[in-house]
Design a protein around this motif. Sequence first.
Motif, PDB file in Angstrom:
ATOM      1  N   ASP A   1     -15.586 -27.588 -35.748  1.00 48.83           N
ATOM      2  CA  ASP A   1     -14.967 -26.449 -36.439  1.00 48.83           C
ATOM      3  C   ASP A   1     -15.719 -25.160 -36.120  1.00 48.83           C
ATOM      4  OD1 ASP A   1     -13.087 -28.074 -37.640  1.00 48.83           O
ATOM      5  OD2 ASP A   1     -14.208 -28.267 -39.519  1.00 48.83           O
ATOM      6  N   ARG A   2     -17.023 -25.229 -36.234  1.00 50.55           N
ATOM      7  CA  ARG A   2     -17.841 -24.041 -35.975  1.00 50.55           C
ATOM      8  C   ARG A   2     -17.726 -23.595 -34.526  1.00 50.55           C
ATOM      9  NH1 ARG A   2     -24.272 -24.632 -36.656  1.00 50.55           N
ATOM     10  NH2 ARG A   2     -23.857 -26.016 -34.878  1.00 50.55           N
ATOM     11  N   LEU A   3     -17.736 -24.556 -33.588  1.00 44.93           N
ATOM     12  CA  LEU A   3     -17.619 -24.209 -32.174  1.00 44.93           C
ATOM     13  C   LEU A   3     -16.290 -23.517 -31.886  1.00 44.93           C
ATOM     14  CD1 LEU A   3     -18.684 -24.409 -29.232  1.00 44.93           C
ATOM     15  CD2 LEU A   3     -17.444 -26.587 -29.070  1.00 44.93           C
ATOM     16  N   THR A   4     -15.215 -24.001 -32.494  1.00 44.69           N
ATOM     17  CA  THR A   4     -13.900 -23.402 -32.248  1.00 44.69           C
ATOM     18  C   THR A   4     -13.902 -21.925 -32.604  1.00 44.69           C
ATOM     19  OG1 THR A   4     -12.767 -25.506 -32.604  1.00 44.69           O
ATOM     20  CG2 THR A   4     -11.462 -23.506 -32.857  1.00 44.69           C
ATOM     21  N   GLU A   5     -14.418 -21.606 -33.776  1.00 41.56           N
ATOM     22  CA  GLU A   5     -14.460 -20.199 -34.160  1.00 41.56           C
ATOM     23  C   GLU A   5     -15.461 -19.421 -33.302  1.00 41.56           C
ATOM     24  OE1 GLU A   5     -15.248 -17.367 -38.090  1.00 41.56           O
ATOM     25  OE2 GLU A   5     -14.972 -19.530 -38.354  1.00 41.56           O
ATOM     26  N   PHE A   6     -16.570 -20.032 -32.986  1.00 42.21           N
ATOM     27  CA  PHE A   6     -17.592 -19.386 -32.162  1.00 42.21           C
ATOM     28  C   PHE A   6     -17.012 -18.965 -30.808  1.00 42.21           C
ATOM     29  CE2 PHE A   6     -21.343 -19.680 -29.292  1.00 42.21           C
ATOM     30  CZ  PHE A   6     -22.260 -18.910 -29.978  1.00 42.21           C
ATOM     31  N   VAL A   7     -16.271 -19.875 -30.164  1.00 42.39           N
ATOM     32  CA  VAL A   7     -15.702 -19.582 -28.851  1.00 42.39           C
ATOM     33  C   VAL A   7     -14.557 -18.576 -28.969  1.00 42.39           C
ATOM     34  CG1 VAL A   7     -14.503 -20.577 -26.868  1.00 42.39           C
ATOM     35  CG2 VAL A   7     -16.442 -21.768 -27.872  1.00 42.39           C
ATOM     36  N   ASP A   8     -13.753 -18.686 -30.019  1.00 41.30           N
ATOM     37  CA  ASP A   8     -12.700 -17.691 -30.244  1.00 41.30           C
ATOM     38  C   ASP A   8     -13.306 -16.290 -30.317  1.00 41.30           C
ATOM     39  OD1 ASP A   8     -10.655 -19.560 -30.308  1.00 41.30           O
ATOM     40  OD2 ASP A   8     -10.585 -19.676 -32.496  1.00 41.30           O
ATOM     41  N   VAL A   9     -14.394 -16.159 -31.057  1.00 41.53           N
ATOM     42  CA  VAL A   9     -15.029 -14.852 -31.226  1.00 41.53           C
ATOM     43  C   VAL A   9     -15.697 -14.406 -29.924  1.00 41.53           C
ATOM     44  CG1 VAL A   9     -16.805 -13.574 -32.495  1.00 41.53           C
ATOM     45  CG2 VAL A   9     -15.324 -15.189 -33.703  1.00 41.53           C
ATOM     46  N   LEU A  10     -16.404 -15.312 -29.252  1.00 40.63           N
ATOM     47  CA  LEU A  10     -17.021 -14.969 -27.967  1.00 40.63           C
ATOM     48  C   LEU A  10     -15.991 -14.444 -26.980  1.00 40.63           C
ATOM     49  CD1 LEU A  10     -19.599 -17.685 -26.833  1.00 40.63           C
ATOM     50  CD2 LEU A  10     -20.009 -15.240 -27.129  1.00 40.63           C
ATOM     51  N   ASP A  11     -14.878 -15.151 -26.879  1.00 42.86           N
ATOM     52  CA  ASP A  11     -13.818 -14.751 -25.954  1.00 42.86           C
ATOM     53  C   ASP A  11     -13.307 -13.355 -26.304  1.00 42.86           C
ATOM     54  OD1 ASP A  11     -11.759 -15.539 -23.829  1.00 42.86           O
ATOM     55  OD2 ASP A  11     -10.477 -15.030 -25.530  1.00 42.86           O
ATOM     56  N   GLY A  12     -13.073 -13.109 -27.587  1.00 46.19           N
ATOM     57  CA  GLY A  12     -12.592 -11.795 -27.997  1.00 46.19           C
ATOM     58  C   GLY A  12     -13.596 -10.692 -27.717  1.00 46.19           C
ATOM     59  N   LEU A  13     -14.868 -10.957 -27.992  1.00 43.74           N
ATOM     60  CA  LEU A  13     -15.907  -9.958 -27.745  1.00 43.74           C
ATOM     61  C   LEU A  13     -16.019  -9.623 -26.264  1.00 43.74           C
ATOM     62  CD1 LEU A  13     -18.604 -11.411 -30.137  1.00 43.74           C
ATOM     63  CD2 LEU A  13     -17.718  -9.077 -30.303  1.00 43.74           C
ATOM     64  N   LEU A  14     -16.033 -10.652 -25.417  1.00 50.34           N
ATOM     65  CA  LEU A  14     -16.269 -10.431 -23.999  1.00 50.34           C
ATOM     66  C   LEU A  14     -15.070  -9.825 -23.280  1.00 50.34           C
ATOM     67  CD1 LEU A  14     -18.248 -13.719 -23.239  1.00 50.34           C
ATOM     68  CD2 LEU A  14     -19.175 -11.386 -23.313  1.00 50.34           C
ATOM     69  N   ARG A  15     -13.910  -9.860 -23.920  1.00 52.64           N
ATOM     70  CA  ARG A  15     -12.716  -9.244 -23.335  1.00 52.64           C
ATOM     71  C   ARG A  15     -12.457  -7.840 -23.862  1.00 52.64           C
ATOM     72  NH1 ARG A  15      -9.229 -12.824 -20.670  1.00 52.64           N
ATOM     73  NH2 ARG A  15      -9.734 -15.042 -20.961  1.00 52.64           N
ATOM     74  N   SER A  16     -13.218  -7.413 -24.869  1.00 46.99           N
ATOM     75  CA  SER A  16     -12.909  -6.162 -25.573  1.00 46.99           C
ATOM     76  C   SER A  16     -14.104  -5.225 -25.569  1.00 46.99           C
ATOM     77  CB  SER A  16     -12.516  -6.464 -27.025  1.00 46.99           C
ATOM     78  OG  SER A  16     -11.549  -7.483 -27.111  1.00 46.99           O
ATOM     79  N   GLN A  17     -13.825  -3.967 -25.752  1.00 47.03           N
ATOM     80  CA  GLN A  17     -14.906  -3.009 -25.956  1.00 47.03           C
ATOM     81  C   GLN A  17     -15.138  -2.738 -27.439  1.00 47.03           C
ATOM     82  OE1 GLN A  17     -14.762   0.492 -23.469  1.00 47.03           O
ATOM     83  NE2 GLN A  17     -15.312  -0.740 -21.693  1.00 47.03           N
ATOM     84  N   VAL A  18     -14.131  -3.029 -28.267  1.00 52.43           N
ATOM     85  CA  VAL A  18     -14.259  -2.932 -29.720  1.00 52.43           C
ATOM     86  C   VAL A  18     -13.616  -4.185 -30.301  1.00 52.43           C
ATOM     87  CG1 VAL A  18     -13.747  -1.604 -31.794  1.00 52.43           C
ATOM     88  CG2 VAL A  18     -14.103  -0.416 -29.618  1.00 52.43           C
ATOM     89  N   TYR A  19     -14.323  -4.876 -31.212  1.00 57.38           N
ATOM     90  CA  TYR A  19     -13.811  -6.153 -31.685  1.00 57.38           C
ATOM     91  C   TYR A  19     -14.239  -6.381 -33.133  1.00 57.38           C
ATOM     92  CZ  TYR A  19     -12.918 -11.193 -31.938  1.00 57.38           C
ATOM     93  OH  TYR A  19     -12.459 -12.428 -32.296  1.00 57.38           O
TER      94      TYR A  19
END
Length: 293
Positions: A124-142
Amino acid sequence: MRLGVLLLPTDPWPRSVARARHLEALGYAHLWTYDHLSWRRYRDEPWHAAIPWLTGLAGVTSRVRLGTMVTSPTFRHPVLLAKEALTLDHVSDGRLTLGVGAGGTGFDATVLGDPVLSPRQRADRLTEFVDVLDGLLRSQVYSHRGEHYTVDDARMVPGCVQRPRLPIALAAAGPRTLALTARHADAWITFGEPDAADQSPAAIEAAVRRQAAILDDRCAALGRDPAALDRIYLVGNTAERPLASVAAFEDFVGRYEALGFTDVVFHDPRPGDPVWTEDPEIADAIAERLIKR
């Protein structure tokens, strides 16, 4: 088939630099290190932090890719990890692959006083962790608000060198993490079923086939071409010793290439280590036969 080597971040720095430069000169495609605060039989030995250690290697190499094998949410927050990874992507001129996994139950899980999570909780924690990582690394503001993490207007300027973001390689063995791999990852990492009683070559290959079939199905359900994912096999600590000879390694690589793997990574043999007991010069012999050829 690309070949890579996993180096432990435990040696004196000049020795690590010399080894990394030598492996790069031999033609290895990528170098990796474990991301732990301490690790197993090296718990009371020198052990350096993965991101600064890889950043140092980025400064003394020029071609070889660098990666974490693997970082996890166990002692990391996705905002801090994303910022460090973005920076390393720039320092290395776009040579970073960020390996990520769920984390285990060892020293890292308890050193900060946190409760040890069950496998389901870690997934569960990994799923959210990767969702957030992906969003951060694709965005300049997140921003994000979830069960495990809150991110309020994080700035990720100037973004990654590699676009649309640096590649993420997910370590996955079960259906949930394989589904997460299909959704977010650029590469899949496995070394079979680490908790299975049977660690024979045939049993490991059968487990990997099952995992690959699940991954293919999850990709198909998303309309994603399974061939678009790199597949990285990490040579595990099993009875099979593919580094015993060049012929044994060549046979091993051929079997995993037939299973669809694009990359094989082995632990660099270490004098004095009770497990990786092979001659370190086997890396030279493998490069001469399988890379330079």
